[in-house]
Design an enzyme around this catalytic site. Structure first.
Site, PDB file in Angstrom:
ATOM      1  N   ASP A 240       0.830  -1.208   0.000  1.00 29.98           N
ATOM      2  CA  ASP A 240       0.000   0.000   0.000  1.00 29.98           C
ATOM      3  C   ASP A 240       0.862   1.255   0.000  1.00 29.98           C
ATOM      4  O   ASP A 240       2.025   1.236   0.405  1.00 29.98           O
ATOM      5  CB  ASP A 240      -0.967   0.008   1.174  1.00 29.98           C
TER       6      ASP A 240
ATOM      7  N   GLU B  74      -0.046  -1.240   5.698  1.00 28.99           N
ATOM      8  CA  GLU B  74       1.032  -0.846   6.597  1.00 28.99           C
ATOM      9  C   GLU B  74       0.949   0.637   6.903  1.00 28.99           C
ATOM     10  O   GLU B  74       1.235   1.072   8.028  1.00 28.99           O
ATOM     11  CB  GLU B  74       2.388  -1.177   5.943  1.00 28.99           C
TER      12      GLU B  74
END
Length: 382
Positions: free
Chosen positions: A73, A135
């Site tokens: 991400d 994350e």
């Protein structure tokens, strides 16, 4: 820099994996790529089935080996002034631009391009690969993968998290706890304030208490970190409607970035005790429905690996740098370390470029990462 790394990075940047979006297209691309190389893969979907971690391994069966880990991400590009398209690769002046190029698709591209060389060699230990989601919003997504590792009889012995460190080995970072506090008071006309419970005023008392608790945290220090103590700050606050109504609701978010080994549960317990014993009785004498609630938002542990360990010595050789340091930002490394996997951090690019408009990773940094992976492969053959 090889065309293969550039082309792989271009493919990865083209996927908009902003944390609010699904990462499945990118994950399926990686899965198909690895499966085509004969690498075993396993997906760990989230509850919505919109996101997934991917775990893969190659080499001999059994315990041990090295895991290369990175998150898929990226942070949003919204509202930033980009001079190049954020979700495409732009090559200028020895740099590859694009959202996530530094944090941390540059590392992922190097890993994926290196896999065929690992697969083609008779490794003496397994190579593990971990690609996670969410994350950037508190190391949330990797938890299912960590649970799998904890339960596995074949988990890796060592892990390199490829966050951007300018290819310098990193052995530590602080942990983080993010919390939300919601204060529920009682509204009334501001001309009759004693009949109301002002949620903003009670939130202010709690914030003042947090300031005091944050000062206490500075007593424990570790000069390996900057700043050398745990920090506490309130980041957002929202409450009230109009000036002539005593505000009924107020909400604020706060975080503690703490040194490895520092227990922050005692801080939260003291804040909750203050709310329960000193604030709520006064609030409920006016309105019985008044309340104060605390909600965890995210939490991950700190990391502090021995820089004198064999693993640290080997990583220094692989990346040709013994300039060990710590970083201010958090990673998934502490979670892997808690699962019994010794973890260090080393990857291409710098967080000075991460999260900013015109984010980039230099060609030179990717070349150094490819050299580190080649050295690792040679070591795994010895």
């Amino acid at each position: 820099m090889s065309d293969a790394v550039r082309d792989m990075l271009a493919r990865l940047l083209a996927f908009d994996t902003t944390s609010r979006e699904s990462n499945l297209e990118l994950i399926h691309f990686i899965q198909n790529y690895l499966t085509g190389l004969g690498v075993e893969t396993q997906l760990f979907l989230d509850a919505s089935a919109r996101k997934a971690n991917l775990y893969a391994r190659t080499g001999p069966v059994g315990h041990g080996g090295v895991m290369l880990s990175g998150h898929t991400d990226v942070v949003p590009a919204d509202g930033q002034q980009w001079s190049v398209p954020p979700f495409a690769l732009t090559h200028q002046h020895g740099r590859y631009y694009g959202r996530g190029s530094a944090d941390m698709k540059g590392f992922l591209a190097c890993v994926l391009v290196s896999v065929p060389e690992f697969v083609a060699q008779p490794l003496r230990m397994p190579l593990h690969l971990a690609f996670s989601y969410d994350e950037e919003v508190g190391c949330l997504g990797v938890r299912s993968l960590v649970a799998h590792l904890k339960a596995s009889q074949d988990k890796p012995a060592m892990c390199i998290v490829g966050e951007p460190t300018a290819m310098k080995p990193v052995y530590g970072h602080k942990g983080k706890l993010a919390m939300r506090c919601q204060v529920y008071g009682h509204a009334c006309h501001s001309a009759y304030t004693p009949q109301g419970v002002n949620a903003i005023e009670y939130a202010a008392k709690l914030i003042n208490k947090l300031t005091s608790l944050g000062t206490q945290l500075t007593a424990t220090q570790n000069r390996c970190f900057d700043p050398p103590y745990s920090t506490l700050q309130v980041g957002t606050i929202n409450g009230g409607t109009v000036l002539n109504i005593v505000p009924q609701d107020c909400q604020f978010d706060f975080e503690i970035r703490h040194l490895p080994g520092v227990a922050v549960d005692a801080v939260i317990s003291e804040l909750e005790q203050y709310a329960e014993e000193e604030l709520l009785p006064a609030m409920r004498r006016v309105a019985a429905s008044s309340d104060i609630r605390f909600q965890p938002l995210s939490q991950y542990p700190g990391l502090f690996t021995d820089p004198q360990s064999d693993f640290a010595r080997w990583l220094a050789q692989w990346c040709s740098s013994d300039e060990f340091t710590t970083v201010a930002f958090g990673t998934e490394g502490g979670l892997f370390d808690e699962a019994g996997v010794a973890t260090l951090i080393c990857g291409p690019g710098s967080m000075d470029q991460g999260h900013k408009p015109d984010e980039y990773v230099s060609v030179e940094q990717l070349e150094r990462c490819m050299k580190m992976l080649a050295n690792l492969r040679t070591w795994m053959l010895a």
